[in-house]
Design an enzyme around this catalytic site. Structure first.
Site, PDB file in Angstrom:
ATOM      1  N   ASP A  12     -51.510 -50.717  27.568  1.00  0.00           N
ATOM      2  CA  ASP A  12     -51.736 -49.727  28.625  1.00  0.00           C
ATOM      3  C   ASP A  12     -51.989 -48.338  28.049  1.00  0.00           C
ATOM      4  O   ASP A  12     -51.414 -47.966  27.026  1.00  0.00           O
ATOM      5  CB  ASP A  12     -50.505 -49.709  29.547  1.00  0.00           C
ATOM      6  CG  ASP A  12     -50.781 -48.960  30.831  1.00  0.00           C
ATOM      7  OD1 ASP A  12     -51.956 -48.786  31.195  1.00  0.00           O
ATOM      8  OD2 ASP A  12     -49.808 -48.526  31.483  1.00  0.00           O
ATOM      9  N   HIS A  29     -61.242 -47.333  26.403  1.00  0.00           N
ATOM     10  CA  HIS A  29     -61.277 -48.790  26.199  1.00  0.00           C
ATOM     11  C   HIS A  29     -61.890 -49.127  24.838  1.00  0.00           C
ATOM     12  O   HIS A  29     -61.428 -50.018  24.137  1.00  0.00           O
ATOM     13  CB  HIS A  29     -62.070 -49.471  27.318  1.00  0.00           C
ATOM     14  CG  HIS A  29     -61.400 -49.352  28.655  1.00  0.00           C
ATOM     15  ND1 HIS A  29     -60.080 -49.665  28.856  1.00  0.00           N
ATOM     16  CD2 HIS A  29     -61.856 -48.919  29.870  1.00  0.00           C
ATOM     17  CE1 HIS A  29     -59.754 -49.456  30.135  1.00  0.00           C
ATOM     18  NE2 HIS A  29     -60.809 -48.988  30.759  1.00  0.00           N
ATOM     19  N   LEU A 122     -53.072 -68.114  13.327  1.00  0.00           N
ATOM     20  CA  LEU A 122     -52.583 -67.312  14.464  1.00  0.00           C
ATOM     21  C   LEU A 122     -53.325 -67.756  15.709  1.00  0.00           C
ATOM     22  O   LEU A 122     -54.538 -67.970  15.666  1.00  0.00           O
ATOM     23  CB  LEU A 122     -52.881 -65.824  14.197  1.00  0.00           C
ATOM     24  CG  LEU A 122     -52.744 -64.873  15.382  1.00  0.00           C
ATOM     25  CD1 LEU A 122     -51.283 -64.732  15.813  1.00  0.00           C
ATOM     26  CD2 LEU A 122     -53.309 -63.487  15.048  1.00  0.00           C
TER      27      LEU A 122
HETATM   28  C1  FPP Z   1     -55.051 -50.783  30.398  1.00  0.00           C
HETATM   29  O1  FPP Z   1     -55.212 -49.408  30.241  1.00  0.00           O
HETATM   30  C2  FPP Z   1     -56.068 -51.495  29.634  1.00  0.00           C
HETATM   31  C3  FPP Z   1     -56.969 -52.364  30.162  1.00  0.00           C
HETATM   32  C4  FPP Z   1     -57.046 -52.689  31.601  1.00  0.00           C
HETATM   33  C5  FPP Z   1     -57.979 -53.003  29.316  1.00  0.00           C
HETATM   34  C6  FPP Z   1     -57.528 -53.429  27.947  1.00  0.00           C
HETATM   35  C7  FPP Z   1     -58.726 -53.520  27.071  1.00  0.00           C
HETATM   36  C8  FPP Z   1     -58.778 -53.196  25.763  1.00  0.00           C
HETATM   37  C9  FPP Z   1     -57.589 -52.836  24.974  1.00  0.00           C
HETATM   38  C10 FPP Z   1     -60.052 -53.194  25.015  1.00  0.00           C
HETATM   39  C11 FPP Z   1     -60.819 -54.427  25.108  1.00  0.00           C
HETATM   40  C12 FPP Z   1     -60.134 -55.589  24.567  1.00  0.00           C
HETATM   41  C13 FPP Z   1     -60.783 -56.690  24.186  1.00  0.00           C
HETATM   42  C14 FPP Z   1     -60.007 -57.832  23.640  1.00  0.00           C
HETATM   43  C15 FPP Z   1     -62.251 -56.787  24.245  1.00  0.00           C
HETATM   44  P1  FPP Z   1     -55.590 -48.549  31.523  1.00  0.00           P
HETATM   45  O2  FPP Z   1     -57.060 -48.468  31.613  1.00  0.00           O
HETATM   46  O3  FPP Z   1     -54.898 -49.091  32.738  1.00  0.00           O
HETATM   47  O4  FPP Z   1     -54.977 -47.156  31.121  1.00  0.00           O
HETATM   48  P2  FPP Z   1     -54.407 -46.032  32.094  1.00  0.00           P
HETATM   49  O5  FPP Z   1     -53.063 -46.510  32.566  1.00  0.00           O
HETATM   50  O6  FPP Z   1     -54.293 -44.854  31.191  1.00  0.00           O
HETATM   51  O7  FPP Z   1     -55.396 -45.847  33.202  1.00  0.00           O
END
Ligand code: FPP
Length: 224
Positions: A12, A29, A122
């Site tokens: 997150d 992201h 893994l």
């Molecule tokens: C949450 O942060 C994150 C996500 C919904 C997406 C996670 C994706 C990645 C780490 C990159 C892509 C991964 C792969 C494996 C291709 P948020 O956007 O909810 O953050 P916020 O709480 O600050 O809004």
């Protein structure tokens, strides 16, 4: 010292990091993907066998289309560019969640799973379009349809995490303390660490510190 077989992570804070430093959630992201790579490396170094990453929840469809598309493009490119390398490193990829994406992404995901199916170093479980409540209801439906006895053994056969041991450790970055519909059954006895740093700024040292801390905990599993 506690054995550590399975780490699950709620990654997150991408959006907040992106807005703060690049004025763009999507940039967060992109940066988050670099953290994913660092964490995979460290997981192998620590000889951990399962890593489950929450990449997209069933609730994340509520986000603006531009952000959803960006995330899936990022994933597509990651698979196209990195799956051979993951395979060479003896990493197995498994998707947990409802596989209902574009036909291009569905094909890529199926090919990636098939290609890496026999790897043993893994196992990365990528939670994509994953929601724990859906998973649980689905498992109950199967039990009832097949008129099977309701017990833990039969129930877990119908979870998407079938044959995957429950996480020993859950890490959530981003300074938020909630589970967000993630592995509600499987986390029953996991040790939970909430990390203040946003996912793009989380690194292998932060991860190792949490692991070290986890190893020193006395896990009782209800005993004393
Ligand atoms: C949450 O942060 C994150 C996500 C919904 C997406 C996670 C994706 C990645 C780490 C990159 C892509 C991964 C792969 C494996 C291709 P948020 O956007 O909810 O953050 P916020 O709480 O600050 O809004």
């Amino acid at each position: 010292m506690n054995p550590l077989n399975h780490v699950a992570i709620i990654m997150d804070g991408n959006g907040r990091w992106g807005l703060k430093y690049k004025n763009s959630r999507n940039a967060g992201h992109k940066a988050g993907l670099n953290t994913v790579e660092k964490i995979i490396k460290e997981t192998i170094k620590q000889k951990i066998k399962y890593l489950t990453l929450y990449a997209f929840s069933t609730e994340n469809w509520k986000r603006p289309k531009k952000e959803v598309n960006y995330l899936f493009n990022l994933l597509e490119n990651f698979l196209i560019n990195r799956i051979d390398e993951l395979h060479k490193k003896n990493i197995k990829l498994r998707i947990i969640g409802i596989k209902k994406f574009s036909s291009k992404l569905n094909t890529l995901l199926n090919l990636s799973e098939k290609k890496t199916a026999k790897n043993t170093k893994l196992q990365i479980n990528l939670a994509l379009n994953y929601g724990s409540k859906f998973e649980l209801i689905n498992a109950f439906k199967h039990l009832s349809k097949n008129k099977q006895k309701i017990n833990e053994k039969n129930f877990t056969k119908y979870l998407q995490t079938k044959n995957i041991p429950d996480p020993d450790l859950l890490i959530r970055t981003g300074n938020t303390k909630r589970l967000s519909n993630f592995l509600l059954w499987q986390l029953a006895y996991s040790e939970i660490f909430f990390e203040k740093k946003l996912w793009p700024e989380f690194n292998e040292n932060d991860y190792s510190k949490i692991i070290k801390n986890y190893r020193s905990i006395k896990r009782n599993f209800g005993n004393i």
